[in-house]
Design an enzyme around this catalytic site. Structure first.
Site, PDB file in Angstrom:
ATOM      1  N   ASP A 191      37.196  38.222  38.820  1.00  0.00           N
ATOM      2  CA  ASP A 191      37.794  38.998  39.907  1.00  0.00           C
ATOM      3  C   ASP A 191      36.824  39.983  40.548  1.00  0.00           C
ATOM      4  O   ASP A 191      37.157  40.598  41.565  1.00  0.00           O
ATOM      5  CB  ASP A 191      39.010  39.768  39.379  1.00  0.00           C
ATOM      6  CG  ASP A 191      40.155  38.862  38.986  1.00  0.00           C
ATOM      7  OD1 ASP A 191      40.227  37.740  39.522  1.00  0.00           O
ATOM      8  OD2 ASP A 191      40.965  39.267  38.151  1.00  0.00           O
ATOM      9  N   MET A 218      43.370  33.967  43.173  1.00  0.00           N
ATOM     10  CA  MET A 218      43.361  34.899  42.047  1.00  0.00           C
ATOM     11  C   MET A 218      43.074  36.323  42.518  1.00  0.00           C
ATOM     12  O   MET A 218      42.522  36.529  43.599  1.00  0.00           O
ATOM     13  CB  MET A 218      42.323  34.466  41.018  1.00  0.00           C
ATOM     14  CG  MET A 218      42.772  33.213  40.248  1.00  0.00           C
ATOM     15  SD  MET A 218      41.696  32.846  38.840  1.00  0.00           S
ATOM     16  CE  MET A 218      40.101  32.927  39.631  1.00  0.00           C
ATOM     17  N   ARG A 230      44.610  39.933  40.442  1.00  0.00           N
ATOM     18  CA  ARG A 230      45.814  40.678  40.100  1.00  0.00           C
ATOM     19  C   ARG A 230      45.749  42.118  40.576  1.00  0.00           C
ATOM     20  O   ARG A 230      46.710  42.682  41.054  1.00  0.00           O
ATOM     21  CB  ARG A 230      45.996  40.692  38.583  1.00  0.00           C
ATOM     22  CG  ARG A 230      46.919  39.614  38.109  1.00  0.00           C
ATOM     23  CD  ARG A 230      46.836  39.547  36.597  1.00  0.00           C
ATOM     24  NE  ARG A 230      46.699  38.168  36.225  1.00  0.00           N
ATOM     25  CZ  ARG A 230      47.647  37.477  35.590  1.00  0.00           C
ATOM     26  NH1 ARG A 230      48.756  38.061  35.228  1.00  0.00           N
ATOM     27  NH2 ARG A 230      47.482  36.212  35.316  1.00  0.00           N
TER      28      ARG A 230
END
Lengths: 342, 342, 342, 342
Positions: free
Chosen positions: C128, C170, C172
């Site tokens: 990420d 992706m 979060r």
């Protein structure tokens, strides 16, 4: 001679390549003019056209989708549909039509030719490869390639965490994409619509794979179904969009495997990436050849015919044949793949 | 039953995938044992072996090249070649051989079976797709795909500088790679070994392309030749390695186009990238099916046979057929592509 | 000197490449021996090891995932965790540890070094890209590349049917993958966790895009959230697996857009393909350099340090820094992208 | 405000993406009009323009090359060059210029701004990544990616035949592409222009690689040179096109390795595929950000400035800086890679 071109049904890599070949050969070899109709049969029905000449098809060989747009409009379900089509063909001085599409689109072309004398030639299109009249349809190789690349990527993530990865691929009625990408990607098992699967057997394969210290990849066609009684009715309707495809069998199966084997499972639904984007070299070649032969069929006035691949040859078959029978995976072929299961 | 496996000739994406399918099905379905022979016919000749079992073929489906190594060794050109092979097969208790290779490798297998009773089954391999007994050979689709991707990349550089880009692809005796990648890549013209080209005509196509304000891509097979008198003898021997391929026709043609049309030209010789690396989904599928059918041929004791693709079916043909006739590009097929030239 | 290596947390392309560089340089330049620990901190905790030497890392540069396996085991949450780790390090004669992982894994390494004197060096890993101590982490570029290729493919299918395509990627807590792939893929709008979105505004962008006769692509990070009151609580819990990611915001948003704009919308959830498979050239280069510098840090006895990228340099920062602060997308950077919305 | 845009020098993936960002933000955020100038400085010199507005840049993000064309025309070498440019800018009512190019193109922009008051802003472009003012230039990541994919493919062919594969990549004065692709591709050794290589040492590495039963890949930048006395003068001039690049060091080195080590060697010259085609996600992101910041520089009237990447920030530096110093590979960085040689 002015030739109309339309593309119907779901989009598919290679539609533009067919069009480009039709126009290039039609203009250069035969001196034809072209009219593009917008959104499948909606175009001739409502008289919506798009300029279609050599500049318009420039750069179209590698481009996915269709610059003509597409729809599922069926003139036989519209009031006065055939009459309106005839009027629009007359209005735009279109002498013949090249219809590029699947079962529905070509079924309309067949009836228009046979029953109403409208001069149509067909080019078969289905990403699912389930038309019986041709060895392959363009777009299928691209879908298989995209799915295989995804499976390649999923192997290492499955092995790093010793998880099961379930991959749901396209194929509502036929398991061709699942079978080919599953074989090419080294799947642990492949589940297809043609043969109901036994969840317990799938779990057995998964477990035996882990025992050999591999992590399993399960490839499942969106139309695959478990044996009677294994999937309860409510599972089939959980989708928030109202589409069976999105909520479907892949996610359900991941959950079942997880609860039955005690192994972590993750599901990936490949979805629209399988049908979008640039066609593979194979599909560009096939689409181009289909286009060249389709315009030859126009020149030969082979109305009501469709081009098809047989071995390495492009041949003509009656349009009606295209819609006659769904080409599903032969049980023997599926059994052949079974040696890799488990 | 213990089965020996060998791979001969130039490497090709899919060799490992064939092997994996042979071993997986041989072990799991028929309980066979396997011995890998190193470097084509050199292995059984000199008794050099490699362990070949299910762990050895793990992960081999997507891997290019051959883990057995390859060579062009011909036992019929070695002293006592056949006797030494027989001795080594006896020594390693190998009952049958699966030979994966091209014309030369399979020609040896045919003679060993027919003349010396050595039990061989063949799998055809040629990246050039020039074996007449089969619709396609594995590796070919990968080579076409790599070449097409290169052509895709060259279009924008050609157009930015309004240059001619000449792309030399593989194909000494047959123009299949050139034809397929040229069609799939949108080449301005395609030159193949089957038909001598006229440099003046090529320059005419190039010039007309520039007039339409496009930049031309010329795809030329390494074995393509200009008409008599257009290439002087010294051009054929300028290569510092002594290989015709490297110094060959692509560079010569670029220079000729530049001097005759006054347009800048650049040549790219794709070379070994066309035969290396992971096979495409199509080639993995084809190689896997060839492997499954080859081990079935062993089980059926179909000695002297070879697997081949016919349409979508894998069939058996006599090994001798593989070497009978070179499959070259049909003039009609080449003419079909001609609509895109110029 | 014997060095232990472990990989913790979610898998990420480049883990094996780090390991390979650590081992290659450790053995060749410094003469170290290595021990691989299995499944993150579970390895030293339970004494599970893997052979790790030059042959073991052969071919690992292009291979995704981690051959050591991974887990989220935290020794501080296990009884006697630190003592067991110390015993196992002593048992295997491991003098120092290279820990490759994200916030959690490196947080453990920081405490083990600072509070218990265990000699650790860290390599940051998060797909990420949300670690503040480094410009980039390896794996991120691969995820962005995979997502961008998917967006490329979705454009043509969106345009052929004049549909909205929602792509859930992706991310979060941070929108880096969404921001980079959305910019690189030409998205119509990009929604990130850092800033709650207004569904009405999104629908406005979608509608204006259609007016310009384009079909919109909406890229949404899995952690993005609509403004208060726009998503009802039950939407957050519809997932049959109990994972928010799978049932999440993408599908919900597609449904909302469809019902509010009257345009068809389809959602694709990219999922695990973003983190699996071979690393890009950039990630292989970054992972390799991280590995080389990590083993240099071992040689320099820079315990408690972590390697990090600053511009084009690899530098050392305190391990504690890695877990200090989440690196989220700067509002100015997000606003910069906003010119392409609508 | 009307802004002129031009692209000069060799083409590079990302040029169109820069243009698109410049135009999108210029029109939408600042209300500017745009004029495209054809073929670098030839455009304003000869008054050749191209329409440049939002429809003109549609679909340009993923497209390689430059729709404006390019050239190496230098107005300071043309009679009355500056006066003619001024006249044409006046004629087309162009108030400022965004010049996208390398050392030469930007050097002209710097002089036009500093000495003649023509209002220029620069965007750096070099596929070789050898501009000192910026961490990276767009196009470089694409070239490295293409080269790495080629190296990936060559590994298996090298190993199947136990051959040496020499790969010649771009880089006349700087070895960045060789260094990055060599590290990312797992090359056996990497030869760069910054440091003359010793053929004997290269052969030693090759031989030791074979002893470890690997097949070596040698990556050599086109500008790399052997030590004095190792390459005879005639080798430098054998090219039939008169280009050093084509006949160059790669082929020579393959031949030398073959004759000195007795191992078969093959050379692949990647050539123009490295600079053509669609940019990678990284390059699209970088090019887009450069474009957005360049038009901001216009709005801020930061004439004589150039955008540059520093870490993850885009900053402004004086245009003169761009041409000040060639950014070559630091010896320490090269030495870092050396652990993988041999």
């Amino acid at each position: 001679m002015r030739v109309g071109v339309l593309t119907g049904g779901g989009d598919c890599p290679g539609l533009n390549a067919v069009m480009r070949a039709v126009v290039r050969k039609g203009v250069q070899a035969y001196g034809y003019d072209f009219t593009g109709f917008r959104d499948g049969w909606r175009g001739p029905l409502e008289g919506e056209t798009v300029r279609l000449d050599i500049p318009a098809v420039r750069g179209m060989l590698p481009r996915g989708g269709t610059i003509l747009g597409s729809s599922r409009t069926n003139p036989f379900k519209e009031e006065d549909g055939v009459r309106r089509i005839k009027e629009n063909l007359a209005k735009y001085e279109v002498d013949a039509l090249v219809a590029i599409g699947g079962e529905d689109t070509l079924g309309v072309a067949a009836r228009l030719t046979d029953e109403y004398g409208i001069r149509c030639v067909g080019v078969p299109k289905t990403i699912d490869n389930d038309l019986s009249a041709t060895d392959y349809t363009f777009g299928f190789n691209t879908a298989v390639t995209v799915a295989t690349e995804a499976i390649d990527r999923l192997h290492t993530t499955a092995e790093s965490h010793m998880r099961v990865l379930v991959v749901e691929v396209m194929g509502r009625h036929a398991g061709w994409i699942a079978l080919h990408s599953g074989l090419a990607g080294g799947a642990n098992c492949i589940l297809i619509p043609e043969q109901r699967f036994d969840v317990e057997e799938v779990c057995g394969w998964v477990t035996s794979r882990f025992r050999a210290s591999y992590a399993p990849i399960v490839v499942v066609a969106e139309g695959a179904m478990p044996k009677d009684g294994q999937m309860v009715l409510k599972d089939e309707t959980t989708d928030s969009f109202g589409h069976v495809r999105l909520s479907g069998v892949g996610e359900w199966l991941g959950k079942e495997i997880e609860s039955r084997t005690g192994k972590e499972a993750r599901t990936t639904v490949l979805g629209h990436v399988q049908r979008g984007g640039t066609p593979t070299a194979f599909d560009r070649w096939l689409a181009t050849r289909f286009g060249l032969h389709a315009i030859d069929a126009v020149r030969d006035e082979a109305w009501g015919s469709m081009v098809a691949l047989r071995g390495t040859d492009v041949v003509r078959v009656p349009l009606a044949k295209a819609t006659e029978k769904l080409k599903t995976v032969d049980p023997a072929l599926y059994e052949e793949a079974g040696v890799f299961f488990g």
